[in-house]
Motif scaffolding. Sequence first.
Motif, PDB file in Angstrom:
ATOM      1  N   ILE A  40      -6.300   6.566   1.056  1.00 20.87           N
ATOM      2  CA  ILE A  40      -6.243   5.002   0.927  1.00 20.87           C
ATOM      3  C   ILE A  40      -7.057   4.330   1.926  1.00 20.87           C
ATOM      4  O   ILE A  40      -7.666   5.008   2.805  1.00 20.87           O
ATOM      5  CB  ILE A  40      -4.648   4.761   1.296  1.00 20.87           C
ATOM      6  CG1 ILE A  40      -4.525   5.245   2.905  1.00 20.87           C
ATOM      7  CG2 ILE A  40      -3.671   5.211   0.402  1.00 20.87           C
ATOM      8  CD1 ILE A  40      -3.332   4.612   3.522  1.00 20.87           C
ATOM      9  N   GLU A 179      -8.623   5.492  -8.250  1.00 22.12           N
ATOM     10  CA  GLU A 179      -8.002   3.999  -8.441  1.00 22.12           C
ATOM     11  C   GLU A 179      -7.636   3.998  -9.938  1.00 22.12           C
ATOM     12  O   GLU A 179      -8.217   3.116 -10.812  1.00 22.12           O
ATOM     13  CB  GLU A 179      -8.817   2.918  -7.830  1.00 22.12           C
ATOM     14  CG  GLU A 179      -8.952   2.938  -6.696  1.00 22.12           C
ATOM     15  CD  GLU A 179      -8.963   1.488  -5.857  1.00 22.12           C
ATOM     16  OE1 GLU A 179      -8.479   0.654  -6.352  1.00 22.12           O
ATOM     17  OE2 GLU A 179      -9.329   1.537  -4.563  1.00 22.12           O
ATOM     18  N   HIS A 211      -4.458   2.241  -4.355  1.00 22.84           N
ATOM     19  CA  HIS A 211      -3.932   1.219  -3.501  1.00 22.84           C
ATOM     20  C   HIS A 211      -2.353   1.171  -3.816  1.00 22.84           C
ATOM     21  O   HIS A 211      -1.660   0.205  -3.137  1.00 22.84           O
ATOM     22  CB  HIS A 211      -4.583  -0.115  -3.903  1.00 22.84           C
ATOM     23  CG  HIS A 211      -4.410  -0.434  -5.186  1.00 22.84           C
ATOM     24  ND1 HIS A 211      -5.434  -0.110  -6.117  1.00 22.84           N
ATOM     25  CD2 HIS A 211      -3.654  -1.375  -5.761  1.00 22.84           C
ATOM     26  CE1 HIS A 211      -5.086  -0.565  -7.559  1.00 22.84           C
ATOM     27  NE2 HIS A 211      -3.895  -1.332  -7.260  1.00 22.84           N
ATOM     28  N   MET A 213       0.887   1.945  -2.659  1.00 22.54           N
ATOM     29  CA  MET A 213       1.258   2.823  -1.266  1.00 22.54           C
ATOM     30  C   MET A 213       2.511   3.504  -1.269  1.00 22.54           C
ATOM     31  O   MET A 213       2.778   4.456  -1.162  1.00 22.54           O
ATOM     32  CB  MET A 213       1.432   1.651  -0.185  1.00 22.54           C
ATOM     33  CG  MET A 213       1.234   2.168   1.029  1.00 22.54           C
ATOM     34  SD  MET A 213      -0.256   3.348   1.362  1.00 22.54           S
ATOM     35  CE  MET A 213      -1.470   2.314   0.849  1.00 22.54           C
TER      36      MET A 213
END
Length: 258
Positions: A40, A179, A211, A213
């Motif tokens: 990240i 991603e 991204h 989380m």
Amino acid sequence: MSSPEHNILRITNARKSFGDTEVLRDISLSVNAGEVVAVIGPSGSGKSTLLRCATLLERLDSGSLCYDGEPVAQLDEHGCMVYASAKALQAIRMKFGLVFQDFNLFPHFSVMRNITDPPINVQKRNKQEVYEEAQALLKKMGLQGKEDAMPCELSGGQQQRVSIARALALNPEILYFDEPTSALDPELTGEILRVIRALAAERMTMVIVTHEMNFAREVADRIIFMDEGYIVEQGSAKTLVDNPQHERLKAFLNKLET
């Protein structure tokens, strides 16, 4: 007595610049068999470049890269970066699969040919065996009946599931995701995250730049936080997200929550 962990990937003191911009600054990390590692960090932190160097799409300027303990790239006695021979690199490429954020399917190939072409033409495997495995992968991805479809006839989520099946068809030791949901809307994102969760449950070794989380916290064994080309903090996924130590990571997580 338990057997020692099998180290699949090891990167040591890696550096990479584009022109005057240093993108990776003394990066060291390793990934063991069965481990899921999430990477990240903010845009421009070096996450995608790290993946591109690990998958030989970019060459490191210095440091070392090893797969299964075998050196792929390292500094020689003159301080020059030396990569393994073309033949050795071809064998190394068979050890990993890479899933891009924009699918990267061949638009003029059917779903089935997108999946079967690399194992048949690169790995020179038996066609019937490859086709049977591809059918099983399509079923696993919920894409039965789509064998003859062209990529343009599929949704983004379906295209990404085809690209995951294509990567798995090579029987890789480690799977990289860059991603994988960034080009998808929230509903389709859920499709892909479910697929990756299922792979994690099977102990597929994965490195996932993401991204998402909450997903990283739930699925990853370990999270690496990058910023400005450095690994700033790393640790067990839940601990790192719930109890970050570095101020830069705290600020990054707080920004995501707002």
